[in-house]
Enzyme design. Structure first.
Site, PDB file in Angstrom:
ATOM      1  N   ASN A  10       0.876  -1.183   0.000  1.00 25.69           N
ATOM      2  CA  ASN A  10       0.000   0.000   0.000  1.00 25.69           C
ATOM      3  C   ASN A  10       0.909   1.228   0.000  1.00 25.69           C
ATOM      4  OD1 ASN A  10      -1.820   2.031   0.422  1.00 25.69           O
ATOM      5  ND2 ASN A  10      -2.347   1.436   2.535  1.00 25.69           N
ATOM      6  N   LYS A  12       0.016   4.191  -0.323  1.00 23.44           N
ATOM      7  CA  LYS A  12      -0.693   5.376   0.204  1.00 23.44           C
ATOM      8  C   LYS A  12      -0.482   6.563  -0.745  1.00 23.44           C
ATOM      9  CE  LYS A  12       0.037   3.509   4.764  1.00 23.44           C
ATOM     10  NZ  LYS A  12      -0.215   3.677   6.171  1.00 23.44           N
ATOM     11  N   HIS A  90      -9.762   0.716   4.457  1.00 21.84           N
ATOM     12  CA  HIS A  90      -8.501   0.948   5.185  1.00 21.84           C
ATOM     13  C   HIS A  90      -8.793   1.887   6.355  1.00 21.84           C
ATOM     14  CE1 HIS A  90      -4.465   2.301   6.155  1.00 21.84           C
ATOM     15  NE2 HIS A  90      -4.027   1.236   5.522  1.00 21.84           N
ATOM     16  N   GLU A  92      -7.288   4.314   7.514  1.00 21.67           N
ATOM     17  CA  GLU A  92      -7.099   5.756   7.258  1.00 21.67           C
ATOM     18  C   GLU A  92      -8.316   6.338   6.561  1.00 21.67           C
ATOM     19  OE1 GLU A  92      -3.253   5.433   5.389  1.00 21.67           O
ATOM     20  OE2 GLU A  92      -2.385   4.903   7.327  1.00 21.67           O
ATOM     21  N   GLU A 161      -5.520  -5.363  10.224  1.00 18.99           N
ATOM     22  CA  GLU A 161      -4.572  -4.280  10.468  1.00 18.99           C
ATOM     23  C   GLU A 161      -4.910  -3.582  11.785  1.00 18.99           C
ATOM     24  OE1 GLU A 161      -2.479  -2.915   6.754  1.00 18.99           O
ATOM     25  OE2 GLU A 161      -4.311  -1.764   6.807  1.00 18.99           O
ATOM     26  N   GLY A 167       2.016   2.103  10.803  1.00 10.76           N
ATOM     27  CA  GLY A 167       2.915   3.252  10.704  1.00 10.76           C
ATOM     28  C   GLY A 167       3.585   3.629  12.014  1.00 10.76           C
ATOM     29  N   SER A 206       3.171  -2.226  10.331  1.00  9.13           N
ATOM     30  CA  SER A 206       4.611  -2.177  10.569  1.00  9.13           C
ATOM     31  C   SER A 206       5.333  -3.470  10.203  1.00  9.13           C
ATOM     32  CB  SER A 206       4.902  -1.771  12.023  1.00  9.13           C
ATOM     33  OG  SER A 206       4.428  -0.449  12.264  1.00  9.13           O
TER      34      SER A 206
HETATM   35  C1  PEP Z   1      -0.968   0.143   5.952  1.00  5.80           C
HETATM   36  O1  PEP Z   1      -1.129   1.338   5.837  1.00  5.80           O
HETATM   37  O2  PEP Z   1      -1.790  -0.621   5.430  1.00  5.80           O
HETATM   38  C2  PEP Z   1       0.177  -0.336   6.712  1.00  5.80           C
HETATM   39  C3  PEP Z   1       0.162  -1.555   7.114  1.00  5.80           C
HETATM   40  O3  PEP Z   1       1.177   0.570   6.940  1.00  5.80           O
HETATM   41  P1  PEP Z   1       2.601   0.256   7.672  1.00  5.80           P
HETATM   42  O4  PEP Z   1       3.141  -1.006   7.073  1.00  5.80           O
HETATM   43  O5  PEP Z   1       3.436   1.443   7.349  1.00  5.80           O
HETATM   44  O6  PEP Z   1       2.316   0.101   9.112  1.00  5.80           O
END
Ligand code: PEP
Length: 249
Positions: A10, A12, A90, A92, A161, A167, A206
Site C-alpha cells: 500500500n 498510500k 482501510h 485511514e 490491520e 505506521g 509495521s
Molecule cells: C498500511 O497502511 O496498510 C500499513 C500496514 O502501513 P505500515 O506497514 O506502514 O504500518
C-alpha cells in the site's frame, strides 16, 4: 488447507514513476512463493508495465458504479487503469474520510460485481484492544459485509490491520496476530464454512524485513499488507522472499 500467499504493497499517497521502475526491477529478480500486489496512487496505475508477476490494485473504490461523484473512482475506471484488486475500508479512510461499515459493505459489493477483488481491511484501535474489545470490533466489521452477502467471501481477501500497529513501527507479535487471524477465520466460518478455509487473511501493521518471517510462520497468516516498507524496493522484495510455506507452524 494450503492457501497461496499474497503480499500487498500500500503506497498510500506516495510513489513516483522512478519508484515503479525500481520496484519492478527488484521484483523481476526474485523468486517468491507469494502472489504480489501493488496498490499505488491511482494516477500511477497506467505507468506500470504489463506483468504476470505483480497485480495492481486501487487503494479505495467508489460504492457507486458511475455518475456525478466528483473525485471518486469507480471499479470500472480502476480496472481500465490496470487494477484487479482494491483495498476497501482501510483504517485511514475509516478515520479521515469517515467511512462507515455500511458504506464499506456497499463498496465490497460494487467491487466484486465489477470483477475487482476486494481486500477488506479490519482492525481495532489501541483503546479498543486495551478494553479487550478487539474481537467485538472485528466481528462487527466483518458482519457488516458478510452477514448479508456471505457469497462475497469466496471472492474476498481480508487484511487484519490493528490500527495501533499501522505506521508506528510497533507490529503485533506473531502470536497476537495469529490469535486474531484465527478468530477472523472462525467468524467467517459462520458465513461460509468452505470459503472461510480458502480466504486469505493478510496481516498489516509495521511489517518489515526483520519481523515478517516470524509472522509468516503462523498458520492463519496468509501474507501481508505492507505500507512504509513497501516504498523501499529491496526491503519489500525481502519481505516477499520471507514467505515460505515450509516454515509454517
Ligand atoms: C498500511 O497502511 O496498510 C500499513 C500496514 O502501513 P505500515 O506497514 O506502514 O504500518
Amino acid at each position: 488447507m494450503s492457501r497461496k500467499a499474497l503480499i500487498a504493497a500500500n503506497w498510500k499517497m506516495n510513489g513516483t514513476k522512478a519508484l515503479i521502475e525500481a520496484v519492478n526491477n527488484v521484483l523481476a529478480e526474485i523468486d517468491t512463493e507469494a502472489e504480489l500486489l501493488i496498490c499505488p496512487p491511482a494516477t500511477l496505475l497506467p505507468f506500470f508495465p504489463p506483468s504476470n508477476k505483480v497485480a495492481l490494485g486501487g487503494q479505495d473504490v467508489s460504492a457507486a458504479v458511475s455518475g456525478a461523484y466528483t473525485g471518486q473512482l469507480s471499479a470500472s475506471l480502476l480496472k481500465e487503469a490496470g487494477a484487479t484488486y482494491s483495498l476497501i475500508g482501510h483504517s485511514e479512510r475509516r478515520q479521515y474520510q469517515f467511512e462507515t461499515d455500511a458504506l464499506i459493505a456497499e463498496k465490497v459489493v460494487t467491487a466484486v460485481t465489477a470483477g475487482l477483488t476486494p481486500v477488506l481491511c479490519v482492525g481495532e484501535t489501541l483503546q479498543e484492544r486495551q478494553q479487550e474489545k478487539t474481537q467485538q470490533v472485528i466481528a462487527k466489521q466483518l458482519a457488516a459485509v458478510y452477514a448479508s452477502h456471505p457469497e462475497l467471501l469466496v471472492k474476498s481477501v481480508i487484511a487484519y490491520e490493528p490500527i495501533w500497529a499501522i505506521g508506528t513501527g510497533e507490529s503485533a507479535t506473531p502470536e497476537q496476530a495469529q490469535e486474531t487471524h484465527a478468530f477472523i477465520r472462525d467468524v467467517l466460518q459462520s458465513y461460509d464454512n468452505v470459503a472461510a478455509q480458502q480466504v486469505r487473511i493478510l496481516y498489516g501493521g509495521s511489517v518489515n524485513a526483520e519481523n515478517s518471517a516470524a509472522l509468516f510462520t503462523q498458520p492463519d497468516i496468509d501474507g501481508a499488507l505492507v505500507g512504509g516498507a513497501s516504498l523501499k524496493p529491496d526491503e519489500f522484495a525481502q519481505i516477499c522472499l520471507n514467505y515460505q510455506t515450509s516454515a509454517k507452524e
